[in-house]
Scaffold this active site. Structure first.
Site, PDB file in Angstrom:
ATOM      1  N   ARG A   1     -21.654  -9.971 -17.706  1.00 19.83           N
ATOM      2  CA  ARG A   1     -22.387 -11.033 -16.972  1.00 19.83           C
ATOM      3  C   ARG A   1     -23.907 -10.933 -17.156  1.00 19.83           C
ATOM      4  O   ARG A   1     -24.678 -11.180 -16.229  1.00 19.83           O
ATOM      5  CB  ARG A   1     -22.034 -10.998 -15.478  1.00 19.83           C
TER       6      ARG A   1
ATOM      7  N   LYS B   1     -16.172 -30.840 -10.813  1.00 16.39           N
ATOM      8  CA  LYS B   1     -15.339 -29.973 -11.655  1.00 16.39           C
ATOM      9  C   LYS B   1     -15.026 -30.593 -13.005  1.00 16.39           C
ATOM     10  O   LYS B   1     -14.818 -31.792 -13.118  1.00 16.39           O
ATOM     11  CB  LYS B   1     -14.065 -29.613 -10.914  1.00 16.39           C
TER      12      LYS B   1
ATOM     13  N   ILE C   1     -17.936 -22.757   7.496  1.00 20.73           N
ATOM     14  CA  ILE C   1     -16.727 -22.784   6.667  1.00 20.73           C
ATOM     15  C   ILE C   1     -16.163 -21.384   6.463  1.00 20.73           C
ATOM     16  O   ILE C   1     -15.080 -21.214   5.906  1.00 20.73           O
ATOM     17  CB  ILE C   1     -17.030 -23.492   5.328  1.00 20.73           C
ATOM     18  N   GLY C   2     -16.873 -20.356   6.882  1.00 21.00           N
ATOM     19  CA  GLY C   2     -16.262 -19.030   6.860  1.00 21.00           C
ATOM     20  C   GLY C   2     -17.188 -17.920   6.446  1.00 21.00           C
ATOM     21  O   GLY C   2     -17.445 -16.998   7.211  1.00 21.00           O
TER      22      GLY C   2
ATOM     23  N   GLU D   1     -16.620 -12.970   6.658  1.00 22.02           N
ATOM     24  CA  GLU D   1     -16.035 -12.594   5.366  1.00 22.02           C
ATOM     25  C   GLU D   1     -16.817 -11.522   4.602  1.00 22.02           C
ATOM     26  O   GLU D   1     -16.752 -11.461   3.368  1.00 22.02           O
ATOM     27  CB  GLU D   1     -15.821 -13.833   4.468  1.00 22.02           C
TER      28      GLU D   1
ATOM     29  N   TRP E   1      -6.711 -20.517  -8.538  1.00 21.95           N
ATOM     30  CA  TRP E   1      -7.831 -19.668  -8.942  1.00 21.95           C
ATOM     31  C   TRP E   1      -7.384 -18.300  -9.438  1.00 21.95           C
ATOM     32  O   TRP E   1      -8.176 -17.361  -9.495  1.00 21.95           O
ATOM     33  CB  TRP E   1      -8.852 -19.558  -7.804  1.00 21.95           C
TER      34      TRP E   1
ATOM     35  N   GLU F   1     -16.509 -31.333   1.676  1.00 29.28           N
ATOM     36  CA  GLU F   1     -17.858 -31.378   1.097  1.00 29.28           C
ATOM     37  C   GLU F   1     -18.320 -32.824   0.960  1.00 29.28           C
ATOM     38  O   GLU F   1     -17.614 -33.629   0.365  1.00 29.28           O
ATOM     39  CB  GLU F   1     -17.814 -30.706  -0.280  1.00 29.28           C
TER      40      GLU F   1
ATOM     41  N   HIS G   1     -24.971 -25.582  -2.021  1.00 28.96           N
ATOM     42  CA  HIS G   1     -25.234 -25.207  -3.414  1.00 28.96           C
ATOM     43  C   HIS G   1     -26.722 -25.153  -3.714  1.00 28.96           C
ATOM     44  O   HIS G   1     -27.127 -24.737  -4.781  1.00 28.96           O
ATOM     45  CB  HIS G   1     -24.567 -26.193  -4.369  1.00 28.96           C
TER      46      HIS G   1
END
Ligand code: GLN
Ligand code: ZN
Length: 767
Positions: free
Chosen positions: A16, A122, A442-443, A495, A572, A676, A705
């Site tokens: 990466r 996407k 959202i978490g 999370e 995923w 979204e 984002h």
């Protein structure tokens, strides 16, 4: 002799490197020259990893997204950045990521104000996101002579690379873009074609023989205007002195076969993995002098190719077509990780069944040698391949009779919840006591350096279990207290313990293996590491209960337990290809169902099952949607319908459009859905004009984002728009998605504004 080539190589780097270089540059920790140099060194490395191929793709490298690159090559910059100072790369990142007015002031170019990021969506049915090209009636195109593509071409030439430039075809480019006014984007084709022609001529002048034009929309249902555009476009290019390889992928051409075969191009690439039945009829339509490129190695999945079976199939074609047959991976390798050799800890048995990009190209070379010189020459390779293919098929790790038996007995009783929504809603409201316009997130909350460090030290054995648990509990407590201070109504645990919403579950479920460096680009510098679903799935122990229970113990406000839904885990992951995906999905659903029931038992009143990826799993062809949505919705039901009426089930989806699947979403019957919508200005809610969505809904009002902090007025504006379609008593106020990629110093003001907006709404009399 059969020619071998590649459609695209992952740009992110085996470790990466591109991600880290981009992030350092954005933070101002490295210079533009350093970033550019890193790009050049990655390209060089990737070209050399592809040596041995007859043609190597160039132009597949990008600093953010290949569609955005195409917009810049074509001079199609959004109006809002055109007047800005700084060089192209600055503008490029402004469109990609947006920039707040505040950071603009702090930056060098103080004269340039904040700017909204381009819309992101996407790429077909993958988890890669591209930046949507923007059009309007006045859009003009102009070839950018300093385009990164041309720069890469001269670089490749200097390094003696057998380059095949790869660009997005004009029809797909237009089709994927969006008119920002009420003009018809198809009208732009006549302005677009001369610029494409100029680009192709430029490449021809540089001595390029073949150009690959990607037109994947040819595997989708096309309206006649688009079919006509293909004819117009490729006839327009007819006399250009460069050979065109029209590349399609991700599915079969079906009714577009005749159209594609008739276009005046020199070659066509088709996806023979996802469209194998296309090959024969397409070949029958294709003129003899044209090249047929077959994608015979799966560019979307990681299982080793059955080389012997592939040869049995393509050997006769190779004989028939000679050098007019090319073979390649089915699509760009952007969608699979770089190099399996980097893996040190991957389950050895599973590892032997797998190929990443580098290994896939090795497979391609073995196939080419067998086709060119006979199988005897590569007998050892072919025998070794047969051994692993057989081993995987027969492994006891793959087949778990106990799980298969439960799946066999799945019956209709696992359909609905106990009572209809209205009855559940009354009971839930009595228990939860929420105000109108309840606020929630959202978490996930920011994954700080501390969190990541604790996790990696734990994984490396430098932190013991108790130390890790304490560190995570500290994070959870911090997160809960912050939410209380901000005044949110339904809290989450944040999370912190999850590296990724899918991998976290993959790590704990039986039937999964995890890679160390199996990264795939999702958008910009964001990568995901899909876990590998290789066998029958079961849940050996509770996966999330301890953390969520701890968070609930810290607050009197209702806590929302977070789980990833079966369809998203499936979509995923890299999924086994030896049984229908629906079967793997039901297995996942049973595992998550057990977790839902354990959370309920632990006293968690609200449970969110994220189905972030449900939409992207939709087949590209509409006539296959029903089947997919059927098993996807059934999987959601299996997961959720064991709970009491009082337990509020949320689901979350991150898409910019779902008009066309709204009935299936409603059928899922979640009590609350969060979606979204911030970037598309609530356009998504068009679906609610004609469809009366029965349950509660939280349209996102904070574009997570982008680093921009949404102002209270903006949030109010968005919520008012939502209020035109959805009654206030069924509206929630929340961000677009999880906050893990953001910083606390962005999240706190943003959520504070959100809560303030909700309070204003409650008192504004619009109830
Ligand atoms: N609960 C997840 C989070 O907040 C959802 C992420 C997603 O939808 N992609 O991170
Ligand atoms: Zn989301």
């Amino acid at each position: 002799m059969t020619i071998i080539h590649n459609l695209g190589f992952p740009r992110i780097g085996a470790k990466r490197e591109l991600k880290f270089a981009l992030e350092a540059y954005w933070k101002g920790e490295s210079s533009r020259d350093e970033l550019k140099a890193l790009g050049a060194s990655l390209r060089k490395r990737h070209w050399s990893a592809q040596s041995g191929l007859d043609l190597i793709p160039v132009g597949d490298f990008s600093f953010y997204d290949q569609v955005l690159d195409m917009s810049f090559t074509l001079g199609n910059l959004p109006e809002r950045v055109k007047a800005f100072h700084g060089d192209q790369l600055d503008n490029y990142f402004r469109v990609a990521r947006g920039r707040s007015a505040k950071s603009a002031e702090e930056g060098h170019a103080a004269c340039c104000s904040g700017v909204d990021a381009g819309e992101m969506t996407k790429w077909f049915d993958t988890n890669y996101h591209y930046i949507v090209p923007e059009f309007n009636a006045n859009t003009e195109f102009r070839l950018d002579p300093s385009s990164l593509l041309l720069e890469q071409m001269s670089e490749a030439k200097m390094q003696g690379i057998k380059a095949k430039p790869v660009i997005i075809g004009p029809v797909t480019y237009l089709a994927l873009g969006k008119a920002k006014d009420d003009s018809n984007k198809i009208d732009l084709l006549s302005r677009l074609l001369p610029v494409y022609a100029e680009l192709l001529e430029t490449l021809a002048e540089q001595g390029v023989e073949w150009v690959q034009l990607d037109e994947p929309i040819l595997v989708t249902d096309l309206h006649d205007v688009w079919k006509d555009s293909f004819e117009r476009t490729y006839n327009y290019f007819k006399n250009i002195k460069v050979k065109l390889l029209l590349a399609t992928y991700f599915g079969p051409l079906l009714e577009n076969r005749r159209l594609v075969a008739s276009l005046p191009v020199d070659g066509v690439h088709i996806d023979a993995i996802n469209g194998r039945d296309d090959v024969e009829p397409f070949l029958n339509l294709l003129a003899k002098e044209k090249t047929l490129s077959l994608g015979v190695i799966n560019g979307r999945n990681i299982w080793k190719t059955d080389l012997n079976a592939t040869l049995d199939w393509i050997d006769p074609l190779a004989r028939q077509l000679g050098s007019h047959l090319w073979i390649a991976p089915s699509c760009s390798l952007l969608h699979v990780p770089v190099d399996l050799d980097s893996e040190e800890h991957l389950d050895v048995e599973v590892k032997s069944w797998i190929a990443f990009s580098v290994q896939k190209l090795e497979e391609l070379k073995i196939l080419a040698r067998a086709l060119r010189y006979g199988r005897a020459l590569v007998k050892a390779d072919l025998d070794a391949n047969k051994t692993v293919i057989d081993a995987r098929r027969n492994s006891v790790r793959v087949n778990n009779p106990a799980v298969k038996a439960i799946i066999g007995k799945l019956d209709g009783k696992r359909g609905q919840r106990n009572s209809p929504y209205a009855q559940r809603a009354a009971k839930q409201s009595a228990c939860l006591q929420l105000p109108l316009y309840p606020t929630t997130t959202i978490g996930s909350f920011p994954q700080t350096a501390d969190i990541r460090q604790a996790r990696s030290r734990f994984k490396a054995g430098m932190l013991d279990e108790a130390g890790y648990k304490a560190a995570m509990q500290t994070e959870i407590a911090h997160c809960v207290h912050k939410q209380e201070a901000i005044g949110l109504d339904v809290l989450v645990h944040g999370e912190a313990e999850r590296n990724d919403m899918v991998e976290y579950f993959g790590e704990q479920l039986e039937g999964y293996a995890l890679s160390q460096f199996g990264w795939v680009q999702s958008y910009g510098s964001r990568c995901v590491k899909p876990p590998i679903l290789f066998g029958d799935i079961s849940r050996p122990y509770p996966m999330t209960v301890e953390w969520i229970k701890y968070a609930q113990s810290l607050t009197r406000k209702p806590l929302k337990g977070m789980l990833t839904g079966p369809v998203t885990i499936l979509n995923w992951s890299f999924v086994r290809d030896d049984q229908p995906r629906s079967v793997s999905c039901y297995q996942l659903a049973l595992a998550i169902r057990a977790e839902v029931l354990d959370l309920e038992e632990a006293g968690v009143p609200v449970i969110q099952i994220d189905e972030a990826a449900l939409r992207e799993g939709l087949p590209l062809r509409k006539d296959q949607w029903k089947e997919y949505l059927g098993w996807a919705v059934k999987s959601f039901h299996i997961t959720t319908n064991g709970v009491k009426d009082e337990t509020q089930i949320h689901t979350h989806m991150c898409y910019s459009e779902f008009n066309d699947i709204i009935t299936s979403i409603a059928e899922m019957d979640a009590d609350v859905i969060t979606i979204e919508t911030a970037r598309s200005n609530m356009e998504l809610l068009d679906a609610f004009d004609s469809f009366n969505y029965p349950n509660e809904i939280g349209p996102g009002v904070y574009d997570i984002h982008s680093p921009n902090v949404p102002l209270k007025e903006h949030i109010l504006h968005l919520m008012m728009k939502a209020g035109e379609r959805i009654p206030a008593r069924r509206l929630w106020v929340n961000p677009d998605c999880g906050l893990k990629t953001r910083q606390w110093n962005e999240v706190i003001p943003a959520l504070t504004n959100m809560v303030a907006a909700a309070k204003t709404l409650r008192t504004s009399g619009r109830n």
